[in-house]
Motif scaffolding. Structure first.
Motif, PDB file in Angstrom:
ATOM      1  N   UNK A  48      55.551   9.623 -18.415  1.00  0.00           N
ATOM      2  CA  UNK A  48      55.631  10.670 -19.736  1.00  0.00           C
ATOM      3  C   UNK A  48      54.013  10.290 -20.630  1.00  0.00           C
ATOM      4  N   UNK A  49      53.408   9.839 -20.043  1.00  0.00           N
ATOM      5  CA  UNK A  49      52.280   9.014 -20.682  1.00  0.00           C
ATOM      6  C   UNK A  49      51.318  10.059 -21.483  1.00  0.00           C
ATOM      7  N   UNK A  50      51.105  11.260 -20.995  1.00  0.00           N
ATOM      8  CA  UNK A  50      50.646  12.090 -21.904  1.00  0.00           C
ATOM      9  C   UNK A  50      49.209  11.967 -21.991  1.00  0.00           C
ATOM     10  N   UNK A  51      48.544  11.856 -23.241  1.00  0.00           N
ATOM     11  CA  UNK A  51      47.161  11.796 -23.747  1.00  0.00           C
ATOM     12  C   UNK A  51      46.787  10.266 -23.250  1.00  0.00           C
ATOM     13  N   UNK A  85      49.903  29.703 -15.055  1.00  0.00           N
ATOM     14  CA  UNK A  85      51.068  29.392 -14.476  1.00  0.00           C
ATOM     15  C   UNK A  85      51.382  27.981 -14.605  1.00  0.00           C
ATOM     16  N   UNK A  86      50.240  27.013 -14.877  1.00  0.00           N
ATOM     17  CA  UNK A  86      50.551  25.775 -15.315  1.00  0.00           C
ATOM     18  C   UNK A  86      51.774  25.217 -16.106  1.00  0.00           C
ATOM     19  N   UNK A  91      55.820  19.183 -17.238  1.00  0.00           N
ATOM     20  CA  UNK A  91      54.813  18.459 -17.737  1.00  0.00           C
ATOM     21  C   UNK A  91      53.890  19.245 -18.980  1.00  0.00           C
ATOM     22  N   UNK A  92      53.995  20.360 -18.898  1.00  0.00           N
ATOM     23  CA  UNK A  92      53.238  21.347 -19.890  1.00  0.00           C
ATOM     24  C   UNK A  92      54.192  21.654 -20.796  1.00  0.00           C
ATOM     25  N   UNK A  93      55.229  21.069 -21.109  1.00  0.00           N
ATOM     26  CA  UNK A  93      56.180  21.577 -22.161  1.00  0.00           C
ATOM     27  C   UNK A  93      56.453  20.335 -23.235  1.00  0.00           C
ATOM     28  N   UNK A  94      56.248  20.700 -24.465  1.00  0.00           N
ATOM     29  CA  UNK A  94      56.271  19.494 -25.393  1.00  0.00           C
ATOM     30  C   UNK A  94      57.774  18.758 -25.432  1.00  0.00           C
ATOM     31  N   UNK A  95      58.737  19.621 -25.103  1.00  0.00           N
ATOM     32  CA  UNK A  95      59.954  19.064 -25.382  1.00  0.00           C
ATOM     33  C   UNK A  95      60.484  18.073 -24.082  1.00  0.00           C
ATOM     34  N   UNK A  96      59.895  18.192 -23.063  1.00  0.00           N
ATOM     35  CA  UNK A  96      60.144  17.158 -21.794  1.00  0.00           C
ATOM     36  C   UNK A  96      59.564  15.819 -21.708  1.00  0.00           C
ATOM     37  N   UNK A  97      58.154  15.933 -22.077  1.00  0.00           N
ATOM     38  CA  UNK A  97      57.388  14.800 -21.830  1.00  0.00           C
ATOM     39  C   UNK A  97      56.717  14.584 -23.271  1.00  0.00           C
ATOM     40  N   UNK A 102      48.715  20.484 -20.722  1.00  0.00           N
ATOM     41  CA  UNK A 102      47.667  21.417 -21.027  1.00  0.00           C
ATOM     42  C   UNK A 102      46.692  20.962 -22.381  1.00  0.00           C
ATOM     43  N   UNK A 103      47.429  20.202 -23.404  1.00  0.00           N
ATOM     44  CA  UNK A 103      46.511  19.766 -24.364  1.00  0.00           C
ATOM     45  C   UNK A 103      45.754  18.645 -23.953  1.00  0.00           C
ATOM     46  N   UNK A 104      46.337  18.045 -22.993  1.00  0.00           N
ATOM     47  CA  UNK A 104      45.644  16.685 -22.448  1.00  0.00           C
ATOM     48  C   UNK A 104      44.342  17.207 -21.774  1.00  0.00           C
ATOM     49  N   UNK A 105      44.616  18.234 -20.812  1.00  0.00           N
ATOM     50  CA  UNK A 105      43.328  18.823 -20.285  1.00  0.00           C
ATOM     51  C   UNK A 105      42.348  19.340 -21.158  1.00  0.00           C
ATOM     52  N   UNK A 106      42.868  20.145 -22.406  1.00  0.00           N
ATOM     53  CA  UNK A 106      41.881  20.675 -23.230  1.00  0.00           C
ATOM     54  C   UNK A 106      41.123  19.470 -23.684  1.00  0.00           C
ATOM     55  N   UNK A 107      41.776  18.103 -24.042  1.00  0.00           N
ATOM     56  CA  UNK A 107      40.965  17.033 -24.800  1.00  0.00           C
ATOM     57  C   UNK A 107      40.015  16.696 -23.924  1.00  0.00           C
ATOM     58  N   UNK A 108      40.311  16.426 -22.356  1.00  0.00           N
ATOM     59  CA  UNK A 108      39.601  16.031 -21.491  1.00  0.00           C
ATOM     60  C   UNK A 108      38.232  16.913 -21.268  1.00  0.00           C
ATOM     61  N   UNK A 109      38.557  18.254 -21.359  1.00  0.00           N
ATOM     62  CA  UNK A 109      37.502  19.341 -21.220  1.00  0.00           C
ATOM     63  C   UNK A 109      36.446  18.774 -22.760  1.00  0.00           C
ATOM     64  N   UNK A 110      37.098  18.772 -23.865  1.00  0.00           N
ATOM     65  CA  UNK A 110      36.287  18.617 -25.093  1.00  0.00           C
ATOM     66  C   UNK A 110      35.567  17.136 -25.132  1.00  0.00           C
ATOM     67  N   UNK A 111      36.122  16.407 -24.356  1.00  0.00           N
ATOM     68  CA  UNK A 111      35.352  14.981 -24.246  1.00  0.00           C
ATOM     69  C   UNK A 111      34.345  14.873 -23.071  1.00  0.00           C
ATOM     70  N   UNK A 112      34.138  16.016 -22.498  1.00  0.00           N
ATOM     71  CA  UNK A 112      33.180  16.272 -21.422  1.00  0.00           C
ATOM     72  C   UNK A 112      33.518  16.391 -20.066  1.00  0.00           C
ATOM     73  N   UNK A 113      34.623  16.079 -19.750  1.00  0.00           N
ATOM     74  CA  UNK A 113      34.864  16.555 -18.156  1.00  0.00           C
ATOM     75  C   UNK A 113      36.518  16.751 -17.924  1.00  0.00           C
ATOM     76  N   UNK A 114      36.810  18.026 -17.604  1.00  0.00           N
ATOM     77  CA  UNK A 114      38.191  18.397 -17.208  1.00  0.00           C
ATOM     78  C   UNK A 114      38.126  18.791 -15.615  1.00  0.00           C
TER      79      UNK A 114
END
Length: 165
Positions: A48-51, A85-86, A91-97, A102-114
């Motif tokens: 459940x490590x998320x970001x 559909x992801x 893993x893409x729902x705040x309530x469980x993890x 999806x936010x983590x992938x957005x952050x990766x994109x903003x940081x330069x690579x997704x």
């Protein structure tokens, strides 16, 4: 980069303390001992490590998330999700993890690579009972889920072969 050299991260996510919510982690554990992979494949228990997974995700070219998925089918049903559909993946729902992947992938994109991402998920029978084992339907469907993950790895240009018993 050719498909044969892309770095593939297979990320099992979920909380193993809540029955089928840990299906992604359990699939990774089984695959680590039951399959052999080419050098460009990394299997990881993402829990459940998320970001905190950002560095690992950003170092990959292709991401396969293995998780429980709420898809309104029978428990044990296996899905392949991409794009919008992801969000069916737990893993893409705040309530469980810890955080929305999806936010983590957005952050990766903003940081330069997704990386390109796909989810291989299974419909859980029970993800609320506190227990470390999988439900019977999830345990029975686990080999099929692992086969689907192996197929996805092969489609991405790597090898994933069952170890002879």
């Amino acid at each position: 980069m050719s498909i044969e050299t892309q770095r593939i991260l297979v990320l099992g996510v979920g909380n193993i303390l809540f029955t089928d919510e840990g299906i992604g982690v359990r699939a990774i554990e089984e695959m680590q001992s039951g399959y052999q992979f080419s050098e460009n494949v990394t299997l990881m228990d993402g829990g459940t490590l998320g970001t905190r997974l950002m560095d690992y995700i950003m170092e990959s070219d292709y991401l396969i998330v293995v998780d429980a998925v709420l898809g309104d089918s029978d428990p044990g049903s296996v899905y392949r999700l991409t794009g919008e559909d992801l969000r069916q993946s737990l893993a893409f729902k705040n309530s469980m993890h810890q955080t929305d992947l999806v936010d983590t992938l957005v952050y990766c994109d903003l940081a330069g690579h997704c990386p390109e991402a796909v989810v291989i998920g299974m419909e859980p029978a029970d993800y609320e009972t506190m227990a470390v084992g999988l439900s019977e339907p999830a345990q029975a469907a686990l080999p099929h889920m692992m086969q689907r993950v192996a197929e996805e790895i092969r489609k991405a240009g790597a090898t994933a072969e069952p170890v002879s018993q």
